[in-house]
Design a protein around this motif. Structure first.
Motif, mmCIF file in Angstrom:
data_model
loop_
_atom_site.group_PDB
_atom_site.id
_atom_site.type_symbol
_atom_site.label_atom_id
_atom_site.label_comp_id
_atom_site.label_asym_id
_atom_site.label_seq_id
_atom_site.Cartn_x
_atom_site.Cartn_y
_atom_site.Cartn_z
ATOM 1 N N ALA A 237 -3.399 -0.597 30.945
ATOM 2 C CA ALA A 237 -2.471 -1.399 30.146
ATOM 3 C C ALA A 237 -1.135 -0.670 29.966
ATOM 4 C CB ALA A 237 -3.091 -1.707 28.787
ATOM 5 N N ALA A 238 -1.201 0.637 29.779
ATOM 6 C CA ALA A 238 0.040 1.412 29.617
ATOM 7 C C ALA A 238 0.866 1.386 30.899
ATOM 8 C CB ALA A 238 -0.290 2.841 29.218
ATOM 9 N N LYS A 239 0.204 1.538 32.048
ATOM 10 C CA LYS A 239 0.930 1.502 33.331
ATOM 11 C C LYS A 239 1.547 0.127 33.571
ATOM 12 C CE LYS A 239 -0.082 5.704 34.660
ATOM 13 N NZ LYS A 239 0.983 6.746 34.816
ATOM 14 N N ALA A 240 0.771 -0.936 33.233
ATOM 15 C CA ALA A 240 1.305 -2.284 33.414
ATOM 16 C C ALA A 240 2.532 -2.518 32.528
ATOM 17 C CB ALA A 240 0.213 -3.306 33.106
ATOM 18 N N ALA A 245 8.364 -3.152 32.016
ATOM 19 C CA ALA A 245 9.620 -2.685 31.407
ATOM 20 C C ALA A 245 10.682 -2.403 32.474
ATOM 21 C CB ALA A 245 9.350 -1.442 30.565
ATOM 22 N N LEU A 246 10.277 -1.884 33.657
ATOM 23 C CA LEU A 246 11.215 -1.633 34.745
ATOM 24 C C LEU A 246 11.773 -2.921 35.288
ATOM 25 C CD1 LEU A 246 9.325 1.231 36.686
ATOM 26 C CD2 LEU A 246 11.377 1.434 35.239
ATOM 27 N N ASN A 247 10.943 -3.946 35.362
ATOM 28 C CA ASN A 247 11.421 -5.245 35.874
ATOM 29 C C ASN A 247 12.402 -5.883 34.909
ATOM 30 O OD1 ASN A 247 9.844 -4.941 38.135
ATOM 31 N ND2 ASN A 247 8.105 -6.081 37.286
#
Length: 247
Positions: A237-240, A245-247
């Motif tokens: 979930a943290a990676k997603a 956030a980058l998008n």
């Protein structure tokens, strides 16, 4: 990920329940006539408006292991063990009829025959009273006889009563919080003349301490696995979140 969280979360919770059951069984490995408790669990899908991708674990029917325990000879006249299938009928604290395999008996201060736990032993015609100064013997069919030990010459044995021995179907028996079994219908079982007892013997617990210890270790490792799955779900979930956030 959603399904992973539900499965791991409920699986870990019920593993703790299984650990409690196994610990209770292990604590009663030396309890006379004890029957090991068995827990069963199953996976159930979560019903919602979304896709059926989530499942969780629920407790299924809780039962008992009705296999007989080892018979140990004590030589005590008030110790009896059930031969094969069957139960001793006792009166529980709420007045209802219950069943046990604990045949360690005693005579209370009022001369009534009881189990070592204090439950009144049931006879086919009610509780069994033992007059003072009596040597007690119990025959194979549960008949309780006594001989006055105050006489210089032994007299004939007096029949004091007959223990109520029952053999209801195990599928209809449920264990109460007091450790005694009862019929789930709530009705008392009928006496079974085919049930036999052995005097001077006690039946031990049917819990295998080695199996219980191995089961506890396996459950501890399973719990660690469920915790690892929850940690992986948190990391995913943290990676997603970072990617979004980058998008």
């Amino acid at each position: 990920m959603d399904k992973l969280v539900y499965t791991a979360m409920t699986g870990a919770r019920h593993i703790l329940d299984q650990q409690a059951t196994t610990s209770n069984n292990l604590a009663n490995a030396t309890t006379t006539g004890f029957r090991a408790q068995i827990d069963a669990f199953r996976a159930v899908p979560v019903v919602s408006e979304g896709l059926p991708t989530r499942t969780f674990v629920v407790a299924d029917t809780v039962g008992a292991d009705f296999r007989a325990g080892p018979i140990e000879t004590t030589g005590r006249s008030l110790d009896v063990a059930i031969k094969g299938e069957g139960w001793l009928a006792v009166q529980s604290t709420d007045g209802s009829e219950a069943y046990t395999r604990n045949g360690s008996l005693k005579i209370n201060e009022n001369g009534m025959l009881q189990t070592s736990s204090g439950q009144m032993l049931q006879g086919e015609n009610g509780p069994i009273a033992v007059p003072p100064n009596m040597d007690i013997s119990i025959s194979a069919d549960g008949t309780v006889s006594g001989i006055d030990n105050g006489q210089t010459q032994p007299g004939p044995a007096n029949v004091l009563g007959r223990i109520k021995l029952v053999n209801p179907p195990t599928s209809g028996l449920v264990r109460g919080d007091d450790g005694l079994f009862r019929q789930n219908s709530g009705e008392p079982a009928a006496a079974d003349p085919n049930v036999r007892v052995a005097e001077g013997c006690l039946e031990g617990s049917n819990v295998n301490p080695v199996d219980a210890m191995v089961n506890m270790i396996a459950l501890a490792r399973s719990f660690d696995t469920q915790m690892s799955l929850l940690k992986n779900a948190e990391n995913n979930a943290a990676k997603a979140t970072q990617i979004l956030a980058l998008n």
